[in-house]
Design a protein around this motif. Structure first.
Motif, PDB file in Angstrom:
ATOM      1  N   UNK A   1       0.843  -1.205   0.000  1.00 52.15           N
ATOM      2  CA  UNK A   1       0.000   0.000   0.000  1.00 52.15           C
ATOM      3  C   UNK A   1       0.874   1.250   0.000  1.00 52.15           C
ATOM      4  N   UNK A   2       0.410   2.262  -0.711  1.00 52.65           N
ATOM      5  CA  UNK A   2       1.123   3.540  -0.717  1.00 52.65           C
ATOM      6  C   UNK A   2       1.138   4.113   0.702  1.00 52.65           C
ATOM      7  N   UNK A   3       2.319   4.413   1.252  1.00 52.39           N
ATOM      8  CA  UNK A   3       2.371   4.948   2.626  1.00 52.39           C
ATOM      9  C   UNK A   3       1.600   6.244   2.788  1.00 52.39           C
ATOM     10  N   UNK A   4       1.422   6.990   1.679  1.00 51.81           N
ATOM     11  CA  UNK A   4       0.670   8.245   1.765  1.00 51.81           C
ATOM     12  C   UNK A   4      -0.792   8.017   2.128  1.00 51.81           C
ATOM     13  N   UNK A   5      -1.299   6.793   1.895  1.00 53.08           N
ATOM     14  CA  UNK A   5      -2.699   6.495   2.201  1.00 53.08           C
ATOM     15  C   UNK A   5      -3.003   6.706   3.678  1.00 53.08           C
ATOM     16  N   UNK A   6      -2.004   6.452   4.521  1.00 57.98           N
ATOM     17  CA  UNK A   6      -2.238   6.535   5.961  1.00 57.98           C
ATOM     18  C   UNK A   6      -2.544   7.954   6.424  1.00 57.98           C
ATOM     19  N   UNK A   7      -2.107   8.951   5.643  1.00 54.46           N
ATOM     20  CA  UNK A   7      -2.291  10.340   6.074  1.00 54.46           C
ATOM     21  C   UNK A   7      -3.382  11.066   5.278  1.00 54.46           C
ATOM     22  N   UNK A   8      -4.052  10.351   4.384  1.00 54.63           N
ATOM     23  CA  UNK A   8      -5.080  10.997   3.552  1.00 54.63           C
ATOM     24  C   UNK A   8      -6.346  11.260   4.363  1.00 54.63           C
ATOM     25  N   UNK A   9      -6.827  12.496   4.306  1.00 53.14           N
ATOM     26  CA  UNK A   9      -8.085  12.852   4.964  1.00 53.14           C
ATOM     27  C   UNK A   9      -9.199  12.881   3.925  1.00 53.14           C
ATOM     28  N   UNK A  10     -10.282  12.205   4.215  1.00 52.12           N
ATOM     29  CA  UNK A  10     -11.415  12.147   3.305  1.00 52.12           C
ATOM     30  C   UNK A  10     -12.488  13.147   3.724  1.00 52.12           C
ATOM     31  N   UNK A 265     -23.033  12.916  -4.763  1.00 53.97           N
ATOM     32  CA  UNK A 265     -24.390  12.981  -5.337  1.00 53.97           C
ATOM     33  C   UNK A 265     -25.377  12.178  -4.481  1.00 53.97           C
ATOM     34  N   UNK A 266     -25.115  12.171  -3.179  1.00 55.11           N
ATOM     35  CA  UNK A 266     -25.961  11.522  -2.170  1.00 55.11           C
ATOM     36  C   UNK A 266     -26.059  10.006  -2.337  1.00 55.11           C
ATOM     37  N   UNK A 267     -25.052   9.431  -2.990  1.00 53.40           N
ATOM     38  CA  UNK A 267     -24.959   7.978  -3.085  1.00 53.40           C
ATOM     39  C   UNK A 267     -23.638   7.526  -2.493  1.00 53.40           C
ATOM     40  N   UNK A 268     -23.578   6.276  -2.043  1.00 53.74           N
ATOM     41  CA  UNK A 268     -22.369   5.806  -1.366  1.00 53.74           C
ATOM     42  C   UNK A 268     -21.570   4.786  -2.160  1.00 53.74           C
ATOM     43  N   UNK A 269     -22.208   4.052  -3.066  1.00 51.97           N
ATOM     44  CA  UNK A 269     -21.582   2.868  -3.660  1.00 51.97           C
ATOM     45  C   UNK A 269     -20.266   3.181  -4.366  1.00 51.97           C
ATOM     46  N   UNK A 270     -20.279   4.165  -5.278  1.00 55.84           N
ATOM     47  CA  UNK A 270     -19.081   4.452  -6.075  1.00 55.84           C
ATOM     48  C   UNK A 270     -17.951   4.992  -5.196  1.00 55.84           C
ATOM     49  N   UNK A 271     -18.270   5.928  -4.313  1.00 56.55           N
ATOM     50  CA  UNK A 271     -17.258   6.503  -3.421  1.00 56.55           C
ATOM     51  C   UNK A 271     -16.650   5.435  -2.525  1.00 56.55           C
ATOM     52  N   UNK A 272     -17.515   4.583  -1.969  1.00 57.31           N
ATOM     53  CA  UNK A 272     -17.047   3.520  -1.090  1.00 57.31           C
ATOM     54  C   UNK A 272     -16.134   2.548  -1.851  1.00 57.31           C
ATOM     55  N   UNK A 273     -16.516   2.198  -3.084  1.00 56.57           N
ATOM     56  CA  UNK A 273     -15.720   1.261  -3.887  1.00 56.57           C
ATOM     57  C   UNK A 273     -14.334   1.838  -4.193  1.00 56.57           C
ATOM     58  N   UNK A 274     -14.292   3.133  -4.539  1.00 56.29           N
ATOM     59  CA  UNK A 274     -12.998   3.780  -4.826  1.00 56.29           C
ATOM     60  C   UNK A 274     -12.119   3.752  -3.582  1.00 56.29           C
ATOM     61  N   UNK A 275     -12.683   4.118  -2.443  1.00 56.77           N
ATOM     62  CA  UNK A 275     -11.902   4.153  -1.202  1.00 56.77           C
ATOM     63  C   UNK A 275     -11.425   2.751  -0.816  1.00 56.77           C
ATOM     64  N   UNK A 276     -12.242   1.739  -1.048  1.00 57.57           N
ATOM     65  CA  UNK A 276     -11.823   0.355  -0.756  1.00 57.57           C
ATOM     66  C   UNK A 276     -10.670  -0.053  -1.661  1.00 57.57           C
ATOM     67  N   UNK A 277     -10.746   0.302  -2.939  1.00 54.71           N
ATOM     68  CA  UNK A 277      -9.657  -0.008  -3.864  1.00 54.71           C
ATOM     69  C   UNK A 277      -8.362   0.696  -3.466  1.00 54.71           C
ATOM     70  N   UNK A 278      -8.513   1.886  -2.897  1.00 50.93           N
ATOM     71  CA  UNK A 278      -7.327   2.632  -2.452  1.00 50.93           C
ATOM     72  C   UNK A 278      -6.757   2.100  -1.151  1.00 50.93           C
ATOM     73  N   UNK A 279      -7.515   1.205  -0.512  1.00 52.85           N
ATOM     74  CA  UNK A 279      -7.060   0.650   0.756  1.00 52.85           C
ATOM     75  C   UNK A 279      -7.312   1.560   1.940  1.00 52.85           C
ATOM     76  N   UNK A 280      -8.286   2.441   1.812  1.00 54.81           N
ATOM     77  CA  UNK A 280      -8.587   3.381   2.888  1.00 54.81           C
ATOM     78  C   UNK A 280      -9.587   2.735   3.870  1.00 54.81           C
TER      79      UNK A 280
END
Length: 280
Positions: A1-10, A265-280
């Motif tokens: 995992x990219x070490x920068x992921x640990x400091x990313x604020x969503x 856009x008041x939906x969670x699926x796409x945002x959640x999937x991207x964050x999961x792929x990023x390892x967040x």
């Protein structure tokens, strides 16, 4: 995992729901995204502040659920007294985070208001309320659609920051280099606040093209052609969109961006999937 992921604020953007069904959907979206531990969520308003009550209600509910909530506030169409009253109400509810924008006049509305630019709104908030609020402002890596030139737009952005903004959120983009160049140019003008990239998940071709036309965001030709080629195949559009936006986020995170702000856009699926792929 990219070490920068640990400091990313969503952070996540929502809009005020207008029906009981939409209220329920937003609550479900909030609950599905809360495990990602966002730094804050922002809540938009309509042109000329037309959803002001809805924005307040949504922000207060988000705050009660334990989230830091930041209402969007526009100076267009509002007097200083109006703005003062709105800010006092937010303060009374414990809201300490504002997204300060110029905003747009709704069609047929002639009054601009006492403040014409976001920089004036930032100055007004600081003069009236000191450091009560953390103030976000908008940034446009690909230039605001109404700006005279990229240089003019960049100078306007710097003016907002020098007026007292604490940080900035960009309009969404799909070209990482546009963001990198914008940040470099802003730093040369003395802007030293965090500039967080805005991220738009791709789930609907016609909606994406319509939004992008309105806000001046460029959809790369190869992306638009691929999306167009999928026709009505929603699953293919979402799968391709997930690949494109995840790759963009990976490049941004690798470069050390301070955070990622998702236009949900008041939906969670796409945002959640991207964050999961990023390892967040």
């Amino acid at each position: 995992m990219n070490p920068n992921m640990n400091s990313i604020e969503l952070s996540f953007e929502f809009f005020p729901p207008k029906t009981p069904e939409a209220v329920d959907k937003l609550r479900a979206t909030r609950d599905q995204l809360m495990p990602l531990k966002p730094k804050f969520v922002s809540v938009t308003f309509g042109a000329g502040g037309s959803t002001q009550q809805g924005t307040l209600d949504t922000v207060v509910e988000m705050a009660k659920s334990g989230l830091e909530a930041a209402p969007h506030l526009s100076c267009i169409g509002s007097s200083k007294d109006d703005l003062r009253a709105i800010l006092n109400e937010y303060r009374s509810h414990g809201i300490r985070h504002i997204v300060a924008l110029r905003g747009d006049l709704p069609s047929g509305m002639g009054a601009v208001g006492e403040l014409r630019y976001a920089s004036e709104l930032v100055s007004f908030i600081r003069a009236e309320f000191g450091n009560t609020f953390h103030i976000e402002v908008a940034a446009y890596p690909e230039c605001h659609p109404q700006s005279r030139s990229p240089r003019h737009d960049l100078e306007n952005f710097a003016r907002k920051v020098k007026a007292g903004a604490d940080s900035a959120i960009t309009q969404y983009f799909f070209n990482a280099d546009a963001y990198f160049h914008f940040v470099d140019d802003a730093r040369k003008l003395g802007v030293d606040v965090p500039i967080v990239p805005g991220i738009m998940p791709i789930t609907n071709y016609s909606q994406l093209m319509r939004f992008s036309e309105m806000c001046g965001a460029e959809v790369p030709r190869w992306v638009a052609r691929r999306l167009e080629g999928f026709g009505d195949d929603r699953d293919a559009i979402r799968a391709f969109g997930l690949d494109v936006v995840t790759a963009l986020c990976e490049r941004l995170v690798a470069a050390g961006v301070p955070g990622l702000h998702f236009y949900t856009l008041n939906g969670s699926a796409a945002t959640k999937s991207i964050c999961e792929r990023l390892g967040l």
